[in-house]
Design a protein around this motif. Structure first.
Motif, PDB file in Angstrom:
ATOM      1  N   HIS A 166      33.902   2.544  66.780  1.00  0.00           N
ATOM      2  CA  HIS A 166      32.770   2.622  67.200  1.00  0.00           C
ATOM      3  C   HIS A 166      32.655   4.859  66.696  1.00  0.00           C
ATOM      4  N   LEU A 167      34.212   4.648  68.004  1.00  0.00           N
ATOM      5  CA  LEU A 167      34.306   6.158  68.188  1.00  0.00           C
ATOM      6  C   LEU A 167      35.480   6.516  67.362  1.00  0.00           C
ATOM      7  N   ALA A 168      36.210   6.050  66.918  1.00  0.00           N
ATOM      8  CA  ALA A 168      37.281   6.716  66.167  1.00  0.00           C
ATOM      9  C   ALA A 168      36.170   6.818  64.423  1.00  0.00           C
ATOM     10  N   LEU A 169      35.144   6.141  63.873  1.00  0.00           N
ATOM     11  CA  LEU A 169      34.076   6.169  62.720  1.00  0.00           C
ATOM     12  C   LEU A 169      33.082   7.455  63.660  1.00  0.00           C
ATOM     13  N   ASP A 170      33.005   7.319  64.760  1.00  0.00           N
ATOM     14  CA  ASP A 170      31.799   9.182  65.310  1.00  0.00           C
ATOM     15  C   ASP A 170      32.661  10.245  64.956  1.00  0.00           C
ATOM     16  N   ALA A 171      34.006  10.437  65.828  1.00  0.00           N
ATOM     17  CA  ALA A 171      34.141  11.221  65.655  1.00  0.00           C
ATOM     18  C   ALA A 171      34.321  11.800  64.026  1.00  0.00           C
ATOM     19  N   LEU A 172      35.085  10.718  62.616  1.00  0.00           N
ATOM     20  CA  LEU A 172      35.199  11.149  62.014  1.00  0.00           C
ATOM     21  C   LEU A 172      33.750  12.238  61.443  1.00  0.00           C
ATOM     22  N   TRP A 173      33.071  10.246  61.749  1.00  0.00           N
ATOM     23  CA  TRP A 173      31.311  11.626  60.800  1.00  0.00           C
ATOM     24  C   TRP A 173      31.215  12.907  61.673  1.00  0.00           C
ATOM     25  N   VAL A 174      31.855  13.347  62.723  1.00  0.00           N
ATOM     26  CA  VAL A 174      30.713  14.547  63.147  1.00  0.00           C
ATOM     27  C   VAL A 174      32.134  15.742  62.950  1.00  0.00           C
ATOM     28  N   LEU A 175      33.227  15.462  62.452  1.00  0.00           N
ATOM     29  CA  LEU A 175      34.340  16.284  61.630  1.00  0.00           C
ATOM     30  C   LEU A 175      33.395  16.988  60.470  1.00  0.00           C
ATOM     31  N   ASN A 176      32.860  15.042  59.818  1.00  0.00           N
ATOM     32  CA  ASN A 176      32.314  15.786  58.246  1.00  0.00           C
ATOM     33  C   ASN A 176      30.689  16.971  58.717  1.00  0.00           C
ATOM     34  N   GLY A 177      30.773  16.117  60.087  1.00  0.00           N
ATOM     35  CA  GLY A 177      29.350  16.910  60.008  1.00  0.00           C
ATOM     36  C   GLY A 177      28.941  18.118  60.169  1.00  0.00           C
ATOM     37  N   LEU A 178      30.329  18.868  61.596  1.00  0.00           N
ATOM     38  CA  LEU A 178      30.562  20.284  61.252  1.00  0.00           C
ATOM     39  C   LEU A 178      30.971  20.828  60.201  1.00  0.00           C
ATOM     40  N   LEU A 179      32.101  20.513  59.067  1.00  0.00           N
ATOM     41  CA  LEU A 179      31.798  21.006  57.806  1.00  0.00           C
ATOM     42  C   LEU A 179      30.827  20.978  57.084  1.00  0.00           C
ATOM     43  N   PHE A 180      29.662  19.887  57.402  1.00  0.00           N
ATOM     44  CA  PHE A 180      28.517  20.483  56.537  1.00  0.00           C
ATOM     45  C   PHE A 180      27.982  20.974  56.987  1.00  0.00           C
ATOM     46  N   TYR A 181      27.552  21.562  57.903  1.00  0.00           N
ATOM     47  CA  TYR A 181      27.066  22.166  58.537  1.00  0.00           C
ATOM     48  C   TYR A 181      27.502  23.556  58.602  1.00  0.00           C
ATOM     49  N   VAL A 185      27.473   8.322  54.136  1.00  0.00           N
ATOM     50  CA  VAL A 185      26.691   7.089  53.444  1.00  0.00           C
ATOM     51  C   VAL A 185      28.370   5.596  53.844  1.00  0.00           C
ATOM     52  N   PHE A 186      29.119   6.530  53.865  1.00  0.00           N
ATOM     53  CA  PHE A 186      30.076   5.641  53.467  1.00  0.00           C
ATOM     54  C   PHE A 186      30.456   5.328  55.323  1.00  0.00           C
ATOM     55  N   PHE A 187      30.160   6.249  56.346  1.00  0.00           N
ATOM     56  CA  PHE A 187      30.305   6.750  57.546  1.00  0.00           C
ATOM     57  C   PHE A 187      29.521   6.452  58.471  1.00  0.00           C
ATOM     58  N   ILE A 188      28.156   6.186  57.942  1.00  0.00           N
ATOM     59  CA  ILE A 188      27.262   5.677  58.749  1.00  0.00           C
ATOM     60  C   ILE A 188      26.309   4.102  59.186  1.00  0.00           C
ATOM     61  N   LEU A 189      26.749   3.651  57.316  1.00  0.00           N
ATOM     62  CA  LEU A 189      27.047   1.979  57.139  1.00  0.00           C
ATOM     63  C   LEU A 189      28.036   1.237  58.512  1.00  0.00           C
ATOM     64  N   TRP A 222      30.276  19.859  46.362  1.00  0.00           N
ATOM     65  CA  TRP A 222      31.003  19.935  47.985  1.00  0.00           C
ATOM     66  C   TRP A 222      29.897  18.928  49.087  1.00  0.00           C
ATOM     67  N   LEU A 223      28.135  19.159  48.720  1.00  0.00           N
ATOM     68  CA  LEU A 223      26.776  18.523  48.929  1.00  0.00           C
ATOM     69  C   LEU A 223      26.922  17.344  48.928  1.00  0.00           C
ATOM     70  N   ALA A 224      27.527  17.021  47.162  1.00  0.00           N
ATOM     71  CA  ALA A 224      27.547  15.706  46.959  1.00  0.00           C
ATOM     72  C   ALA A 224      28.967  14.404  47.586  1.00  0.00           C
ATOM     73  N   TRP A 225      29.560  15.190  47.791  1.00  0.00           N
ATOM     74  CA  TRP A 225      30.606  14.667  48.430  1.00  0.00           C
ATOM     75  C   TRP A 225      30.480  14.342  49.494  1.00  0.00           C
ATOM     76  N   GLN A 226      29.933  15.716  50.229  1.00  0.00           N
ATOM     77  CA  GLN A 226      29.461  14.850  51.776  1.00  0.00           C
ATOM     78  C   GLN A 226      28.538  13.996  52.072  1.00  0.00           C
ATOM     79  N   HIS A 227      27.465  13.980  50.911  1.00  0.00           N
ATOM     80  CA  HIS A 227      26.587  12.377  50.598  1.00  0.00           C
ATOM     81  C   HIS A 227      27.478  11.214  51.268  1.00  0.00           C
ATOM     82  N   GLY A 228      27.837  11.872  50.162  1.00  0.00           N
ATOM     83  CA  GLY A 228      28.448  10.543  49.508  1.00  0.00           C
ATOM     84  C   GLY A 228      29.567   9.576  51.230  1.00  0.00           C
TER      85      GLY A 228
END
Length: 302
Positions: free
Chosen positions: A118-133, A71-75, A62-68
């Motif tokens: 930018h906001l749409a990508l931010d929302a996906l990044w935040v959701l991914n981050g909450l799952l990561f935490y 990377v996509f969202f940050i780019l 799960w951490l490997a997938w989160q990392h990938g």
């Protein structure tokens, strides 16, 4: 004088000076390492803090997938944020549909298409981050990136000196990160990312009110937001450089294949992710943005 020529003249000075400063730093670090007291310090603090006995070993899938995904969202978050700053007045605008569950008394929010992206990508990044935490603390993986003892400080100094002298710290990231890695990952995950979110909320047109503007000045918030972006970019450059300079196949297997062997699986997954990001980079044009943005609002042109 043309802007291109001005930049060329600056680079003609900056690049040699940067190379000279880097060479001087390496020579200085190597000279410091030769001192007996420093050698004793390096023996006492090898650059890695001891991990707790209960700390998990290895990188779960799960951490490997989160990392990938991260990377996509940050780019694309960095790309869309940069476009907001440099593209000038937008040619397309997105307006939220004021219907259904999101009906409000105020006029629907209207924003440039780059702001919407930018906001749409931010929302996906935040959701991914909450799952990561959540997974990070549920599985105990947090202990790998959170300092748990004060010896992290002298060990970090030791690791920095080892990096600077080009005699890099030895270790196995599958088992335990060195002190500099631990502090770097902690800063990115628990300081830079929340700060990017907090300042982004203030800059968002969805959260702008007079009272909010008085409490949190816009100019200072924007400066912090851009500063956080620079921190992310510097981290990425250093991180990628060290990944390839300290055992590329092994490190890519850790991060992308959740494996500790020296095979090529991680490399091919990494290469595939680069191909996906490259396709997405060129595909994310006005036509695609308009089609996707129209699913949740109305897109108009000027």
């Amino acid at each position: 004088m043309s802007p291109g020529r001005t930049v060329g003249i600056r680079l003609a000075w900056v690049v040699p000076l940067a190379i000279f400063a880097l060479a001087a730093a390496v020579l200085a670090a190597q000279g410091i390492r030769a001192l007996p007291a420093v050698q004793s310090f390096l023996v006492q603090f090898p650059g890695t803090s001891a991990r707790p006995e209960w700390a998990p070993v290895g990188v779960p899938a799960w951490l490997a997938w989160q990392h990938g995904l991260n990377v996509f969202f940050i780019l694309f978050i960095v790309r869309s944020g940069w476009q907001i700053r440099t593209a000038g007045r937008p040619t397309m605008f997105w307006t939220r549909r004021n219907t259904g569950l999101i009906r409000t008394r105020n006029a629907p929010t209207r924003m440039g298409i780059n702001v919407w992206l930018h906001l749409a990508l931010d929302a996906l990044w935040v959701l991914n981050g909450l799952l990561f935490y959540g997974l990070l603390f549920a599985t105990g993986q947090w202990v790998r990136i959170v300092p748990v003892s004060w010896d992290i400080v002298p060990n970090a100094l030791s690791a920095i000196l080892q990096y600077a002298s080009l005699d890099w710290p030895t270790g196995d990231g599958w088992v335990n990160y060195n002190a500099v890695q631990t502090l770097s990952y902690f800063t990115i995950v628990f300081v830079a990312a929340p700060l990017a979110l907090a300042t982004g909320i203030r800059l968002s047109p969805l959260w702008t009110t007079r009272r909010f503007s008085r409490l949190v000045p816009l100019r200072a918030t924007r400066a912090v937001h851009v500063g956080v972006m620079v921190v992310f970019l510097v981290f990425i450059v250093v991180h990628v450089t060290l990944v390839f300079a300290t055992g590329a196949l092994r490190n890519l297997n850790h991060m992308y294949a959740a494996s500790s062997d020296g095979g090529w699986t991680g490399f091919w997954i990494f290469a595939g992710s680069l191909a996906v990001m490259l396709v997405a980079w060129f595909a994310t044009g006005p036509r695609l943005l308009k089609a996707v943005a129209s699913l949740g609002g109305t897109v108009t042109t000027r």
